[in-house]
Motif scaffolding. Sequence first.
Motif, short mmCIF file in Angstrom:
data_model
loop_
_atom_site.label_atom_id
_atom_site.label_comp_id
_atom_site.label_asym_id
_atom_site.label_seq_id
_atom_site.Cartn_x
_atom_site.Cartn_y
_atom_site.Cartn_z
N TYR A 1 0.81 -1.22 0.00
CA TYR A 1 0.00 0.00 0.00
C TYR A 1 0.84 1.28 0.00
CZ TYR A 1 -4.17 -2.81 0.68
OH TYR A 1 -5.19 -3.73 0.50
N LEU A 2 2.16 1.14 -0.02
CA LEU A 2 3.01 2.33 -0.11
C LEU A 2 2.88 2.96 -1.49
CD1 LEU A 2 6.31 1.21 1.65
CD2 LEU A 2 4.73 2.98 2.42
N THR B 1 3.43 1.54 -13.16
CA THR B 1 3.93 2.75 -13.80
C THR B 1 3.80 3.89 -12.80
OG1 THR B 1 1.77 3.28 -14.78
CG2 THR B 1 3.30 1.97 -16.12
N GLY B 2 4.27 5.07 -13.18
CA GLY B 2 4.18 6.22 -12.29
C GLY B 2 5.23 7.24 -12.66
N PHE B 3 5.86 7.82 -11.66
CA PHE B 3 6.90 8.80 -11.94
C PHE B 3 7.87 8.87 -10.77
CE2 PHE B 3 3.50 11.17 -9.87
CZ PHE B 3 4.17 11.97 -8.97
N LEU B 4 9.00 9.53 -11.02
CA LEU B 4 9.95 9.83 -9.95
C LEU B 4 10.39 11.28 -10.10
CD1 LEU B 4 13.08 9.81 -11.25
CD2 LEU B 4 12.61 7.37 -11.30
N GLU B 5 10.78 11.85 -8.98
CA GLU B 5 11.23 13.23 -8.97
C GLU B 5 12.65 13.32 -8.44
OE1 GLU B 5 8.45 15.53 -6.74
OE2 GLU B 5 7.05 15.73 -8.42
N VAL B 6 13.47 14.13 -9.12
CA VAL B 6 14.84 14.38 -8.71
C VAL B 6 15.11 15.87 -8.85
CG1 VAL B 6 17.27 13.82 -9.05
CG2 VAL B 6 15.52 12.11 -9.57
N LEU C 1 9.87 8.40 -5.37
CA LEU C 1 9.06 7.53 -6.23
C LEU C 1 7.58 7.73 -5.93
CD1 LEU C 1 11.04 4.19 -5.69
CD2 LEU C 1 11.53 6.01 -7.32
N ALA C 2 6.77 7.68 -6.98
CA ALA C 2 5.31 7.78 -6.82
C ALA C 2 4.64 6.85 -7.82
CB ALA C 2 4.84 9.22 -7.03
N LEU C 3 3.81 5.94 -7.30
CA LEU C 3 3.10 4.99 -8.15
C LEU C 3 1.88 5.62 -8.81
CD1 LEU C 3 2.76 1.82 -5.87
CD2 LEU C 3 4.31 2.09 -7.81
#
Length: 248
Positions: free
Chosen positions: A22-23, A56-61, A98-100
């Motif tokens: 659930y994270l 899938t999703g995205f990541l931020e840097v 990370l974000a799903l």
Amino acid sequence: MHYYYNKKVVNMTEHIYQLDSYLKEYDSIIVSIKDNSIILDKTIFHPRAGGLESDTGFLEVNGRRYKVLNVLQEKDSEDVLHQLDTVDGLNPGDRVHLALDWERRYKMMKLHTASHIIAAIIYNDYNALITGGNITPEYAYDDYSLESSDRSIFDKVVQKANEVVKKNIELKIYWLDREEAMKIPGIVKLAARMPPNVKKLRIVEIPGVDIQADGGPHVKNTGEIGEIVITKIENKGKNRKRMYYTLK
């Protein structure tokens, strides 16, 4: 639902989703970059494996967002490749957020747990194993080692499965030593496939219904699934009958 992992392997990607499905967000560090993919020290992204399509999703840097288009597990390794729209500006050692795509993940979690319930019933009632399958966010299918493609068989199985769903059973997830786990009847419900030679197996148990060695994300309670609905039955040949199903 048809693959197996160690709880933790040193110096390889740690599969955080196996500890908590659930994270939705998590912080990680880039270990390496390969072409348009990155390997992280830890991930909440489930790779394409075990019949489940990838997260899938995205990541931020550093304030920049990157799309996670696909996630794959490297062959013969615990490392997970996160395929991005671009790796421009990324470097090993970077800390990433990370974000799903949670809606996508949650739909597959519900179908995944539903597939375990169905597999247990068809195994117990008809001694049939799963010979293939796939889970997408919108629907799933499984192939069973059945001689008959009589629709009434599948209707009865799904009726029983929906009765299980309504019981609001809490799932249990834990690790067992391989030797101990392999003594459990029906621990592997895939035809001609055994778990790799690892010391510990991740076990997903629906008490009173099913127990399987499995590496993927699941819901916490069967009541989250909703109603299982058959959409199509296909005869794929001798001892291979396919059922498509979805949730509502």
